[in-house]
Design a protein around this motif. Structure first.
Motif, PDB file in Angstrom:
ATOM      1  N   LEU A  31       0.832  -1.191   0.000  1.00  0.00           N
ATOM      2  CA  LEU A  31       0.000   0.000   0.000  1.00  0.00           C
ATOM      3  C   LEU A  31       0.872   1.249   0.000  1.00  0.00           C
ATOM      4  O   LEU A  31       1.989   1.245   0.512  1.00  0.00           O
ATOM      5  N   HIS A  63       5.451   3.852   2.080  1.00  0.00           N
ATOM      6  CA  HIS A  63       4.875   2.631   1.517  1.00  0.00           C
ATOM      7  C   HIS A  63       4.967   1.514   2.552  1.00  0.00           C
ATOM      8  O   HIS A  63       5.904   1.448   3.356  1.00  0.00           O
ATOM      9  N   CYS A  66       3.452  -5.826   1.758  1.00  0.00           N
ATOM     10  CA  CYS A  66       2.747  -7.006   2.272  1.00  0.00           C
ATOM     11  C   CYS A  66       3.733  -8.158   2.476  1.00  0.00           C
ATOM     12  O   CYS A  66       4.768  -8.235   1.813  1.00  0.00           O
ATOM     13  N   VAL A  84      -6.652  -5.247   5.058  1.00  0.00           N
ATOM     14  CA  VAL A  84      -6.082  -3.922   4.823  1.00  0.00           C
ATOM     15  C   VAL A  84      -5.770  -3.232   6.148  1.00  0.00           C
ATOM     16  O   VAL A  84      -4.690  -2.631   6.316  1.00  0.00           O
ATOM     17  N   LYS A  93      -6.423   4.734   7.901  1.00  0.00           N
ATOM     18  CA  LYS A  93      -6.976   4.285   6.627  1.00  0.00           C
ATOM     19  C   LYS A  93      -7.093   5.434   5.639  1.00  0.00           C
ATOM     20  O   LYS A  93      -6.986   5.240   4.428  1.00  0.00           O
ATOM     21  N   VAL A  96      -4.155   6.203   3.051  1.00  0.00           N
ATOM     22  CA  VAL A  96      -3.879   5.343   1.903  1.00  0.00           C
ATOM     23  C   VAL A  96      -4.359   6.058   0.644  1.00  0.00           C
ATOM     24  O   VAL A  96      -5.547   6.396   0.513  1.00  0.00           O
ATOM     25  N   TRP A  99      -1.925   1.816  -4.152  1.00  0.00           N
ATOM     26  CA  TRP A  99      -1.146   0.610  -3.912  1.00  0.00           C
ATOM     27  C   TRP A  99      -0.145   0.429  -5.060  1.00  0.00           C
ATOM     28  O   TRP A  99      -0.219   1.109  -6.079  1.00  0.00           O
ATOM     29  N   LEU A 121     -10.598  -1.697  -4.506  1.00  0.00           N
ATOM     30  CA  LEU A 121      -9.921  -0.945  -3.447  1.00  0.00           C
ATOM     31  C   LEU A 121     -10.478   0.469  -3.346  1.00  0.00           C
ATOM     32  O   LEU A 121     -10.567   1.038  -2.242  1.00  0.00           O
TER      33      LEU A 121
END
Length: 343
Positions: A31, A63, A66, A84, A93, A96, A99, A121
């Motif tokens: 993300l 960034h 994952c 997420v 949240k 963001v 991604w 997303l």
């Protein structure tokens, strides 16, 4: 009027993305955190009173990668909200803005699954302005010692994905006369604490650097000295060119003088100039050719020339037509003595 969107990312963030991908054995995704804003610019010209342009700017600040691929979505592209939130951890949240995905040795085009995940997303984050950054490294040399990293950003407009330009901000703009825009504040707590602690040493109360004027004056002085040095160097180079031209001229004259001296010495060793010598030889040949010795003469048996009167007068015997008697050796001697002229 709506301008094209622009994505701004610092060199540190971009290099960290590349470094993470190089140290990974497979593809990487995650993300992107930052801030998106709209700036309004008013341009006044003679043709119209004002021209309002709205710029859509995305500032990438951080960034989060994952742990594995397909971590926050399934095989059909559905996004898991809980996954997420687990990836974001302490981050909000709302921070963001998109991604990213890193794929080795592939084209810079979004796959069908990536497009579906991008649309899902947007719905999950309740943010219609979500960006997608694609990094595609490849080997430049067969040994793998040099790699080439290409990157591109995409944004969807009415389900149409548009390629967005990416501007990498390193140390600042190179143009001194350009207008510097205020950078987006970083959301990291350590950054804010450090800036609040040390900003008073470098910035004044109005937010400008204290040493900007001193640095600009020093730069002007350096430019002035540099221009003086350039003028001095130009004058010295032109003087050197003039001296080289004079030396070449003197050398050419010296060579010509040596050549003429050598020719003059050669003519003196032969007894005079060449033209004068030819005239003397011509006079000698003319005098020899005009001498009587080179004319034809009638010679006697003693190799003496016979006068023209004797040789051309016929004898009485020849005139009378009588045949001459046969001569005897004695008579031949007497005739020879008779034919000799008297002295």
């Amino acid at each position: 009027m709506m301008a094209d969107p622009t994505i701004r990312v610092s060199g540190i963030v971009l290099s960290s993305l590349m470094f993470q991908h190089v140290n990974s054995d497979s593809d990487v995704e995650g993300l992107i955190l930052g801030e998106s804003k709209f700036e309004e610019q008013i341009t006044i010209s003679d043709s119209q009173a004002d021209n309002i342009t709205i710029e859509e700017i995305y500032n990438v600040q951080k960034h989060i990668s994952c742990l594995k691929l397909n971590d926050f979505y399934n095989s059909v592209g559905d996004v898991n909200v809980d996954a997420v939130k687990k990836i974001l951890a302490d981050s909000k949240k709302e921070d963001v803005i998109g991604w990213y995905r890193q794929r080795r040795n592939s084209d810079q085009q979004m796959t069908f699954r990536e497009k579906i995940v991008h649309e899902k997303l947007k719905t999950c984050l309740s943010n219609p302005h979500v960006i997608f950054v694609l990094l595609t490294p490849s080997r430049s040399t067969p040994t793998g010692s040099t790699h080439k990293m290409e990157y591109a950003a995409f944004i969807s407009r009415s389900r149409q994905f548009v390629n967005v330009p990416v501007l990498v901000n390193n140390l600042g703009l190179l143009e001194q006369l350009a207008y510097w825009k205020e950078s987006t504040p970083c959301s990291a707590a350590g950054y804010n604490l450090t800036m609040n602690t040390h900003s008073s040493k470098f910035f004044s109360s109005n937010g400008l650097l204290r040493e900007v004027n001193d640095v600009n004056s020093m730069n002007d002085s350096l430019q002035t000295e540099l221009q003086k040095a350039c003028r001095t160097l130009e004058e010295s180079e032109r003087l050197v060119e003039t001296l080289q031209s004079d030396v070449s001229t003197l050398r050419r004259k010296l060579v010509e003088k040596k050549k003429s001296s050598a020719e003059k010495g050669l003519s003196l060793s032969l007894g005079g100039p060449v033209d004068q010598r030819d005239q003397v030889l011509q006079q000698v040949f003319r005098s020899l050719l005009c001498s009587p010795l080179f004319h034809s003469h009638t010679l006697t048996l003693d190799s003496l020339p016979v006068p023209d009167a004797v040789s051309m007068t016929p004898s009485p015997e020849t005139r009378s037509g009588r045949k001459r008697p046969k001569e005897t050796p004695g008579g031949r001697d007497r005739k020879r003595r008779k034919s000799q002229p008297s002295e």
